[in-house]
Write a protein that holds these residues in place. Structure first.
Motif, PDB file in Angstrom:
ATOM      1  N   GLY A  16      17.153  59.606  -0.499  1.00  0.00           N
ATOM      2  CA  GLY A  16      16.360  59.118   0.607  1.00  0.00           C
ATOM      3  C   GLY A  16      16.838  59.562   1.972  1.00  0.00           C
ATOM      4  N   TYR A  19      13.976  60.773   4.666  1.00  0.00           N
ATOM      5  CA  TYR A  19      12.794  59.999   5.045  1.00  0.00           C
ATOM      6  C   TYR A  19      12.776  59.752   6.544  1.00  0.00           C
ATOM      7  CZ  TYR A  19      11.521  59.252   0.224  1.00  0.00           C
ATOM      8  OH  TYR A  19      11.139  59.443  -1.066  1.00  0.00           O
ATOM      9  N   TYR A 274      10.273  53.794   1.747  1.00  0.00           N
ATOM     10  CA  TYR A 274      10.605  53.752   3.169  1.00  0.00           C
ATOM     11  C   TYR A 274      11.486  52.566   3.523  1.00  0.00           C
ATOM     12  CZ  TYR A 274       6.865  57.138   3.048  1.00  0.00           C
ATOM     13  OH  TYR A 274       6.096  58.224   2.735  1.00  0.00           O
ATOM     14  N   TYR A 276      15.374  50.810   4.019  1.00  0.00           N
ATOM     15  CA  TYR A 276      16.644  51.263   4.556  1.00  0.00           C
ATOM     16  C   TYR A 276      17.578  50.077   4.698  1.00  0.00           C
ATOM     17  CZ  TYR A 276      19.798  54.015   7.509  1.00  0.00           C
ATOM     18  OH  TYR A 276      20.886  54.673   8.014  1.00  0.00           O
ATOM     19  N   ASN A 316      23.686  57.392   7.008  1.00  0.00           N
ATOM     20  CA  ASN A 316      22.339  57.205   6.474  1.00  0.00           C
ATOM     21  C   ASN A 316      22.263  57.448   4.968  1.00  0.00           C
ATOM     22  OD1 ASN A 316      19.472  56.791   6.979  1.00  0.00           O
ATOM     23  ND2 ASN A 316      19.195  58.967   6.551  1.00  0.00           N
ATOM     24  N   ARG A 319      20.011  55.802   1.913  1.00  0.00           N
ATOM     25  CA  ARG A 319      19.145  54.975   2.764  1.00  0.00           C
ATOM     26  C   ARG A 319      19.927  53.843   3.412  1.00  0.00           C
ATOM     27  NH1 ARG A 319      14.231  54.366  -1.599  1.00  0.00           N
ATOM     28  NH2 ARG A 319      13.932  56.576  -1.961  1.00  0.00           N
TER      29      ARG A 319
END
Length: 335
Positions: A16, A19, A274, A276, A316, A319
């Motif tokens: 991820g 994204y 989507y 996080y 990051n 995610r």
């Protein structure tokens, strides 16, 4: 065990990561004035968190503000109805949910423990931690989120106002502790209701006045002092530094996710991808408190070590759930 950790690290590099990325240039608030490798003398990281809400939106006195996420209050409903598409019973995500509500004291205690465990693990057990959320209580500041989102000085004002609201309970925490910590050794973390304005999304984000997460350093606080802000004093010690974080980075719980990524009317019926987590950016900002040097271009925000280091886009990884360790150079220098 090392094989498992290495495998998780490799998975996190690709899980991820593309994204959306944190905007490190804005997020770091880097002034170049922090003390390098500023670890506690007894190698115990002490973290104290408080939970802060804004004036509630959607009332006669305070209309709903479409330029900020949420209504100024924490997500407290455990039923997870927040993830239904607007005017629908269909869920935005039928799979695993990151940072599921309710966002209460237990939830934030776990967030503190997650980042504490991260630093204990990446230091090979050298750096231990204590973590405490002050009281099962939400404190409230005097303005809406948009007010505090309009500059670094106002972020410092928000941080101070939040600590002022909780001041008596923070003092009681130190007074009642069996082994009271020196206030100077504590990292204060203010968790606020709603999302934050920290990421570069692929499409227009209408909530441009969400607060930016930040490490409040002495340079920021001194600018606020010039404008009349007085740092909070805890047991006669003025608090010049600390961290501001949102209750979650998981945009799936807020209607703005449909403005950015779509809904069934636009052909999108699954937004699981989507999500996080909070741990990555939390560990990144705590790195500034510990004096870990940035590993990206602090002028432009461009990456240098990229996904391979915490103090770059590695925060990051996974995610935000599986942040990278600091670079080998950083860990060697830090001992």
């Amino acid at each position: 065990m090392n094989f498992i950790l290495n495998l998780l690290f490799l998975i996190s590099l690709g899980f991820g990561a593309n994204y959306f990325q944190p905007n490190l240039h804005l997020l770091s608030r880097y002034q170049g004035s922090f003390e390098p490798f500023n670890f506690p003398d007894d190698t115990t990281l002490r973290i104290v968190g408080i939970m802060v809400e804004f004036l509630e939106e959607g009332t006669i006195e305070v209309p709903y503000n479409p330029r900020t996420s949420g209504n100024g209050k924490f997500l407290s409903d455990p039923s997870a109805t927040y993830i239904n598409f607007i005017d629908s019973q269909k869920s935005r995500c039928a799979g695993t949910l990151v940072d599921r509500p309710p966002h209460d004291s237990l939830y934030f205690q776990k967030q503190l423990e997650a980042v504490g465990n991260y630093y204990t693990n990446i230091s090979g057990g050298v750096l231990s931690y204590t973590a405490t959320i002050i009281k099962d209580k939400y404190y409230q500041v005097s303005n809406e989120m948009e007010y505090y989102a309009q500059g670094d000085t106002l972020l410092a004002e928000f941080f101070t106002e939040a600590l002022d609201a909780a001041k008596s309970d923070i003092k009681a925490y130190f007074d009642l502790a069996s082994s009271p910590d020196d206030v100077n050794d504590v990292v204060f973390v203010v968790f606020h209701a709603g999302l934050s304005q920290d990421f570069s999304y692929p499409y227009l984000d209408p909530t441009i006045y969400d607060l930016k997460s930040a490490y409040i350093d002495s340079a920021m606080m001194n600018k606020a002092i010039i404008k009349g802000v007085s740092p909070t004093e805890i047991k006669s010690v003025p608090i010049y530094t600390g961290i501001i974080l949102p209750e979650t980075y998981n945009i799936i719980y807020y209607d703005v996710v449909e403005d950015i990524y779509g809904n069934p009317d636009s052909g999108v019926d699954d937004l699981c991808a989507y999500q996080y987590g909070l741990t990555g950016i939390f560990a990144f900002l705590l790195g500034y408190e510990l004096g870990l040097p940035p590993m990206f271009n602090t002028v432009t925000g461009d990456p240098r070590v990229g996904r391979f280091g915490l103090m770059d886009y590695g925060s990051n990884n996974g995610r935000g759930v599986m942040p990278a360790a600091p670079t080998p150079w950083t860990r060697i220098k830090a001992g």
